[in-house]
Scaffold this active site. Structure first.
Site, PDB file in Angstrom:
ATOM      1  N   LYS A 114      44.941  17.661 -20.804  1.00  0.00           N
ATOM      2  CA  LYS A 114      45.251  16.625 -19.808  1.00  0.00           C
ATOM      3  C   LYS A 114      46.657  16.028 -19.991  1.00  0.00           C
ATOM      4  CE  LYS A 114      40.494  15.346 -18.762  1.00  0.00           C
ATOM      5  NZ  LYS A 114      39.528  14.252 -18.586  1.00  0.00           N
ATOM      6  N   ASP A 148      39.480  10.334 -12.578  1.00  0.00           N
ATOM      7  CA  ASP A 148      38.365   9.751 -13.355  1.00  0.00           C
ATOM      8  C   ASP A 148      38.098   8.293 -12.962  1.00  0.00           C
ATOM      9  OD1 ASP A 148      37.531  11.946 -14.785  1.00  0.00           O
ATOM     10  OD2 ASP A 148      38.881  11.569 -16.470  1.00  0.00           O
TER      11      ASP A 148
HETATM   12  P1  NDP Z   1      37.596   9.728 -26.956  1.00  0.00           P
HETATM   13  O1  NDP Z   1      37.362  10.584 -28.153  1.00  0.00           O
HETATM   14  O2  NDP Z   1      38.942   9.712 -26.325  1.00  0.00           O
HETATM   15  O3  NDP Z   1      37.217   8.195 -27.348  1.00  0.00           O
HETATM   16  C1  NDP Z   1      36.040   7.920 -28.055  1.00  0.00           C
HETATM   17  C2  NDP Z   1      35.814   6.419 -28.097  1.00  0.00           C
HETATM   18  O4  NDP Z   1      34.552   6.186 -28.754  1.00  0.00           O
HETATM   19  C3  NDP Z   1      36.857   5.635 -28.871  1.00  0.00           C
HETATM   20  O5  NDP Z   1      37.032   4.382 -28.285  1.00  0.00           O
HETATM   21  C4  NDP Z   1      36.205   5.510 -30.263  1.00  0.00           C
HETATM   22  O6  NDP Z   1      36.626   4.390 -30.995  1.00  0.00           O
HETATM   23  C5  NDP Z   1      34.762   5.305 -29.871  1.00  0.00           C
HETATM   24  N1  NDP Z   1      33.854   5.659 -30.956  1.00  0.00           N
HETATM   25  C6  NDP Z   1      33.576   6.913 -31.415  1.00  0.00           C
HETATM   26  N2  NDP Z   1      32.695   6.841 -32.447  1.00  0.00           N
HETATM   27  C7  NDP Z   1      32.431   5.527 -32.637  1.00  0.00           C
HETATM   28  C8  NDP Z   1      31.592   4.807 -33.547  1.00  0.00           C
HETATM   29  N3  NDP Z   1      30.867   5.444 -34.476  1.00  0.00           N
HETATM   30  N4  NDP Z   1      31.555   3.453 -33.458  1.00  0.00           N
HETATM   31  C9  NDP Z   1      32.285   2.805 -32.517  1.00  0.00           C
HETATM   32  N5  NDP Z   1      33.098   3.424 -31.627  1.00  0.00           N
HETATM   33  C10 NDP Z   1      33.167   4.768 -31.687  1.00  0.00           C
HETATM   34  O7  NDP Z   1      36.480  10.163 -25.925  1.00  0.00           O
HETATM   35  P2  NDP Z   1      36.516  10.014 -24.315  1.00  0.00           P
HETATM   36  O8  NDP Z   1      37.113   8.702 -23.989  1.00  0.00           O
HETATM   37  O9  NDP Z   1      37.103  11.231 -23.721  1.00  0.00           O
HETATM   38  O10 NDP Z   1      34.952  10.043 -23.952  1.00  0.00           O
HETATM   39  C11 NDP Z   1      34.099   8.964 -24.262  1.00  0.00           C
HETATM   40  C12 NDP Z   1      32.732   9.189 -23.635  1.00  0.00           C
HETATM   41  O11 NDP Z   1      32.843   9.189 -22.217  1.00  0.00           O
HETATM   42  C13 NDP Z   1      32.116  10.553 -23.992  1.00  0.00           C
HETATM   43  O12 NDP Z   1      30.736  10.360 -24.192  1.00  0.00           O
HETATM   44  C14 NDP Z   1      32.337  11.390 -22.750  1.00  0.00           C
HETATM   45  O13 NDP Z   1      31.337  12.378 -22.575  1.00  0.00           O
HETATM   46  C15 NDP Z   1      32.208  10.331 -21.662  1.00  0.00           C
HETATM   47  N6  NDP Z   1      32.923  10.713 -20.446  1.00  0.00           N
HETATM   48  C16 NDP Z   1      32.210  10.706 -19.285  1.00  0.00           C
HETATM   49  C17 NDP Z   1      32.832  11.021 -18.099  1.00  0.00           C
HETATM   50  C18 NDP Z   1      32.021  11.020 -16.852  1.00  0.00           C
HETATM   51  O14 NDP Z   1      32.497  11.542 -15.843  1.00  0.00           O
HETATM   52  N7  NDP Z   1      30.836  10.436 -16.859  1.00  0.00           N
HETATM   53  C19 NDP Z   1      34.263  11.361 -18.038  1.00  0.00           C
HETATM   54  C20 NDP Z   1      34.930  11.321 -19.327  1.00  0.00           C
HETATM   55  C21 NDP Z   1      34.255  11.013 -20.477  1.00  0.00           C
HETATM   56  P3  NDP Z   1      37.916   4.495 -31.974  1.00  0.00           P
HETATM   57  O15 NDP Z   1      39.106   4.308 -31.107  1.00  0.00           O
HETATM   58  O16 NDP Z   1      37.709   3.408 -32.935  1.00  0.00           O
HETATM   59  O17 NDP Z   1      37.868   5.870 -32.622  1.00  0.00           O
END
Ligand code: NDP
Length: 279
Positions: free
Chosen positions: A72, A108
């Protein structure tokens, strides 16, 4: 798939890997529904070849492509022009090839907002709390901020929350540990973390502290009903699951490539949900 003519329009989804993507299923459903002379195919592009692959597709007459992980940001860098959403989000998920130029957009945020509206939720009705600061949270914050909604971000890593908030005017940050306490001041909470996904651990949120009119939206769509949404229903709160965002974000690309703004309805939801349930 119908037999194609020599006039067929072709698009696809580029990523590495793309085997997990449901986009061919979504676009394939619409192509069949609207009896369009067109095709939408998976495009597994090996790392290091993204630029060449996209310019090759454009040169070969493709109408465009969706872009997924990990490209992306590379797609953002490749575009000759892009829409405001892509600029605000800093990433591109949809490319349109036209007249020798590559136009990028990010759909998105549009998908998130359209899905809320589909659920009769006014996205800007009151303050929104966005949990997470990754790519998905960026799109959600951009979508809400563009409508003038009051947005606060809570993220496990505070620096990422601050960096995301700084991209938009008027977006605030609250400590991750205070996410439950501040619920009562919000009318919408969005789980944009990966917590709640199968195998990733659960999001801990005390919904007992929320306002009775709170809407709980989860971006996670595997599983479709997350523990968060189950708990919200249990508390009598309105819920919005992640599948609708996935379906709505596909609409602008489909319209640009194939000329029809397609409908997201129960039949499509069930078609894709059945596939998700099957793994
Ligand atoms: P990223 O990897 O970019 O971000 C992950 C996020 O989750 C960060 O904010 C991270 O926090 C947080 N996180 C991960 N593990 C933990 C934990 N153990 N405790 C607290 N916070 C945590 O992922 P995306 O943003 O791409 O995707 C996030 C979700 O959204 C996914 O489940 C994905 O499937 C879903 N999604 C759904 C879409 C839809 O169309 N419905 C479109 C895009 C995504 P930190 O910054 O601290 O690491």
């Amino acid at each position: 798939m119908p037999i194609l003519s020599g006039m067929a329009r072709v698009a696809g989804i580029a990523g590495w890997p793309v085997t997990h993507s449901r986009s061919p299923r979504v676009h394939g459903f619409w192509l069949r529904r609207y009896e369009i002379d067109g095709a939408y195919v998976p495009l597994p592009v090996r790392p290091g070849h993204f630029d060449t692959a996209m310019r090759g597709l454009a040169a070969a007459g493709f109408a465009g492509a969706n872009i997924t992980i990990p490209y992306k940001l590379e797609a953002f860098a490749l575009c000759d022009e892009m829409d405001d959403a892509a600029r605000r989000i800093g990433a591109v998920n949809t490319l349109v090839f036209k007249d020798g130029r590559i136009k990028g957009s990010n759909t998105d945020g549009f998908g998130f907002i359209a899905n809320l509206r589909d659920h009769q939720v006014d996205p800007a009705a009151g303050p929104a709390l966005v949990l997470g600061a990754g790519g998905a949270a960026r799109a959600v914050v951009a979508g809400l901020a563009a409508l003038g909604a009051q947005v606060t971000i809570a993220n496990r890593s505070p620096a990422r929350a601050e960096a995301l908030a700084a991209r938009f005017s008027g977006v605030g940050v609250v400590a991750w540990d205070l996410r439950s306490e501040v619920l009562r001041d919000h009318s919408l909470v969005v789980n944009a973390t990966s917590l709640g996904m199968s195998g990733r651990g659960e999001l801990k949120l005390n919904l007992g502290l929320s306002h009775p009119a709170l809407v709980v939206a989860d971006l996670v769509y595997v599983p479709l009903e997350t523990a968060l949404l189950r708990a919200a229903r249990h508390h009598g709160l309105r819920v919005v699951d992640g599948l609708g965002m996935l379906l709505h974000q596909a609409r602008p690309g489909f319209e640009a490539w194939f000329g029809v703004d397609p409908t997201v309805d129960q039949e499509l939801r069930q078609f894709v949900a059945a596939d998700l349930a099957g793994g």
